[in-house]
Scaffold this motif. Sequence first.
Motif, PDB file in Angstrom:
ATOM      1  N   UNK A 168       0.841  -1.193   0.000  1.00  0.00           N
ATOM      2  CA  UNK A 168       0.000   0.000   0.000  1.00  0.00           C
ATOM      3  C   UNK A 168       0.878   1.246   0.000  1.00  0.00           C
ATOM      4  N   UNK A 169       0.596   2.177  -0.915  1.00  0.00           N
ATOM      5  CA  UNK A 169       1.359   3.413  -1.026  1.00  0.00           C
ATOM      6  C   UNK A 169       0.422   4.608  -0.945  1.00  0.00           C
ATOM      7  N   UNK A 170       0.904   5.691  -0.313  1.00  0.00           N
ATOM      8  CA  UNK A 170       0.158   6.933  -0.252  1.00  0.00           C
ATOM      9  C   UNK A 170       1.060   8.104  -0.572  1.00  0.00           C
ATOM     10  N   UNK A 171       0.556   9.054  -1.376  1.00  0.00           N
ATOM     11  CA  UNK A 171       1.360  10.207  -1.774  1.00  0.00           C
ATOM     12  C   UNK A 171       0.445  11.380  -2.091  1.00  0.00           C
ATOM     13  N   UNK A 172       1.048  12.576  -2.117  1.00  0.00           N
ATOM     14  CA  UNK A 172       0.300  13.781  -2.478  1.00  0.00           C
ATOM     15  C   UNK A 172       1.210  14.671  -3.314  1.00  0.00           C
ATOM     16  N   UNK A 173       1.482  15.890  -2.868  1.00  0.00           N
ATOM     17  CA  UNK A 173       2.269  16.836  -3.660  1.00  0.00           C
ATOM     18  C   UNK A 173       3.627  16.244  -4.038  1.00  0.00           C
ATOM     19  N   UNK A 174       3.909  16.223  -5.335  1.00  0.00           N
ATOM     20  CA  UNK A 174       5.142  15.626  -5.819  1.00  0.00           C
ATOM     21  C   UNK A 174       5.056  14.136  -6.025  1.00  0.00           C
ATOM     22  N   UNK A 175       3.925  13.541  -5.656  1.00  0.00           N
ATOM     23  CA  UNK A 175       3.805  12.086  -5.703  1.00  0.00           C
ATOM     24  C   UNK A 175       3.636  11.506  -7.084  1.00  0.00           C
ATOM     25  N   UNK A 283       1.644  -7.229   4.830  1.00  0.00           N
ATOM     26  CA  UNK A 283       1.541  -5.983   4.066  1.00  0.00           C
ATOM     27  C   UNK A 283       2.806  -5.158   4.216  1.00  0.00           C
ATOM     28  N   UNK A 284       3.048  -4.351   3.210  1.00  0.00           N
ATOM     29  CA  UNK A 284       4.103  -3.342   3.223  1.00  0.00           C
ATOM     30  C   UNK A 284       3.425  -2.001   3.000  1.00  0.00           C
ATOM     31  N   UNK A 285       3.659  -1.042   3.900  1.00  0.00           N
ATOM     32  CA  UNK A 285       3.089   0.291   3.771  1.00  0.00           C
ATOM     33  C   UNK A 285       4.168   1.322   3.499  1.00  0.00           C
TER      34      UNK A 285
END
Length: 357
Positions: A168-175, A283-285
């Motif tokens: 599972x990956x999470x990103x925002x600005x620059x992502x 899981x890998x976060x």
Amino acid sequence: MTPIRVLVVDDSAVVRQALTEILSQDPRLRVIAAVADPLFALQRMRSQWPDVIVLDIEMPRMDGLTFLRQVMAQRPTPVVVCSSLTGHGAAMTVAALAAGAVAVVAKPKAGVRAHLHASAGELVQAVRSAALANVRRLPAAGEPVALEPAGTASLPVADREAASHVIALGASTGGTQALESVLKALPDGIPGMVVVQHMPEAFTAPFAQRLDGLCRLDVREARDGDAVLPGRVLIAPGGRHMSLRRGGTGYFVEVRCGPAVHHHCPSVDVLFRSVAGAAGARALGIIMTGMGADGALGLRDMQRAGALTLAQDEASSVVFGMNREAIRAGGVDRVVPLGALAGEIVRYAGRMPSDSR
């Protein structure tokens, strides 16, 4: 505090006026000019360079994408794209994000003035967040990502083992650029991936299509009920939350409308918390560059459930925000640079199904 200097570039007089009115209401922002096209913008920038550019994409004389590329080559500057929801506009916007834009705000073809005023808070926040972005840290086009030679081929992992794990990956600005650099470096055979990248509705589908054409993996915008399979990457659709659910021996995603969490829909916290409940230690976060705190507590939940958790480091982040908050919350096992994330994913997959921590 010195105000953030904003340059508005849009061929619509109505949009220029609305954007100027909205941004001028925030004392931290100062609109230094609102011009009709990039050629006028370039003239204005000779005398005063802005801190943030709010940019339309579809314009006469010079399109916004060409202008953006010139700016990023000459003097990298945070750019917020204000783009139409048309299919062509969405595709151009995704190309702009790949070229260095850090955020996107949607505008409709009709009723644009009312829509912009209704979205004033989102617009102001996007500009303020963009001002904090270090766009010089954006991965350059074609920039190689560190990956051990053994990771360039298909992984020798049994399908049943890969299917029982999830990333599972999470990103925002620059992502958008960071995700592209990581996914392009990954081989076949990794466990299924679920991703939240903060992005408005109508832009996540072309974003997923772009990534699908650039990497070995099967990348798609998630639909409700989609299976999480080895070698597949599911991108949460804009405007809807995505959660992981257990189904038999594998996983699937649930895609639902819901209230914003940490001002975002989709939310990284919603995804991470569901992964903690559905996958636990299998899981890998990973939390990456982005403004705010979305995902910090969800990643901690994953860690407490036994998952391995990683955060992108400050030096490689366009905005060290979400990942910083996750580190502060105590939910991060290791902090690694962007260039090492693909290798970490390969190593994680290579030692399944033993204890990933």
